[in-house]
Design an enzyme around this catalytic site. Structure first.
Site, short mmCIF file in Angstrom:
data_model
loop_
_atom_site.label_atom_id
_atom_site.label_comp_id
_atom_site.label_asym_id
_atom_site.label_seq_id
_atom_site.Cartn_x
_atom_site.Cartn_y
_atom_site.Cartn_z
N THR A 40 68.20 5.22 57.17
CA THR A 40 66.87 5.78 57.31
C THR A 40 66.45 6.45 56.00
O THR A 40 67.29 6.72 55.14
CB THR A 40 66.78 6.78 58.49
OG1 THR A 40 65.43 6.93 58.88
CG2 THR A 40 67.37 8.15 58.13
N CYS A 45 61.30 15.09 57.71
CA CYS A 45 62.07 14.87 58.94
C CYS A 45 63.55 15.19 58.72
O CYS A 45 64.02 15.33 57.58
CB CYS A 45 61.94 13.42 59.39
SG CYS A 45 60.31 12.97 60.04
N HIS A 62 66.14 10.41 64.00
CA HIS A 62 65.21 10.71 62.90
C HIS A 62 64.02 11.37 63.56
O HIS A 62 63.26 10.70 64.26
CB HIS A 62 64.81 9.40 62.21
CG HIS A 62 63.86 9.57 61.06
ND1 HIS A 62 63.83 8.70 59.99
CD2 HIS A 62 62.89 10.48 60.80
CE1 HIS A 62 62.88 9.06 59.14
NE2 HIS A 62 62.28 10.15 59.62
#
Length: 200
Positions: A40, A45, A62
């Protein structure tokens, strides 16, 4: 599936690591017991990489806390409930796959101050504080972390071995990460939450 957290990653073959890979986007998670990598890219985030080191079953989420001015004063506000939901979905899916809760360990990443429109609420710092607090309350040890700062991060998590490779993206030539997180943050403000609440 309840709002906010979905398991819908892109599966592909990673030529560099010579293995199957799952790419997750904001609001997604992936759990596996296979020998593969979960990937990711994080801005504000946060991703929690959780695994049972005995079974080799693990996963990554996430997520971002929705903007909520009551967050600091009220830990039971919508934002905290959303973060709890995102973490519990990941934990529950690991347990369903055969992992054991008492053996779980965590590595956490993200929370960079990369969204200029979120400076007042400092959502990156809120995300980082939340994930640390949640894992402490759940008695899941954090064995490695790289949180805060101002850079986006690309994270590769190998659940079978527990290995994480993380690269800080010090020069990003497009605004894909920021735009993706802005759209995700906008979605969160309109969604309800249901259900129970380098080398590392």
């Amino acid at each position: 599936m309840t709002a906010g957290t979905i398991s819908a990653p892109t599966i592909y073959y990673d030529q560099h690591f010579n293995t199957e890979a799952a790419k997750i986007l904001p609001g997604e998670y992936y759990v596996t017991g296979r020998d593969m990598v979960i990937v990711t890219v994080l801005g504000s985030c946060v991703s929690a990489c959780l695994r049972d080191p005995v079974s080799g079953i693990g996963g990554m989420n996430h997520f971002m806390l929705p903007e909520n001015r009551q967050y600091d004063a009220n830990p039971l506000a919508l934002s905290a409930r959303y973060g709890t939901h995102a973490m519990e979905v990941l934990i529950n899916q690991i347990l369903k796959a055969g992992g054991r809760r008492d053996r779980l360990e965590a590595k956490v990443f993200g929370g960079g101050q990369v969204l200029q429109g979120f400076i007042v609420s400092n959502v990156g710092e809120q995300n980082a504080n939340f994930v640390r607090h949640f894992l402490e309350m759940e008695e899941i040890p954090i064995v490695a972390e790289d949180l805060l700062d101002i850079y986006p991060r690309k994270v590769y998590f190998f659940p079978r071995s527990g290995r994480v490779l993380m690269k800080k993206l010090r020069s990003v030539h497009n605004d894909t990460i920021v735009q993706r997180e802005r759209e995700y943050g906008s979605r969160l403000r309109h969604e309800s939450v249901s259900g129970d609440v380098d080398l590392f």
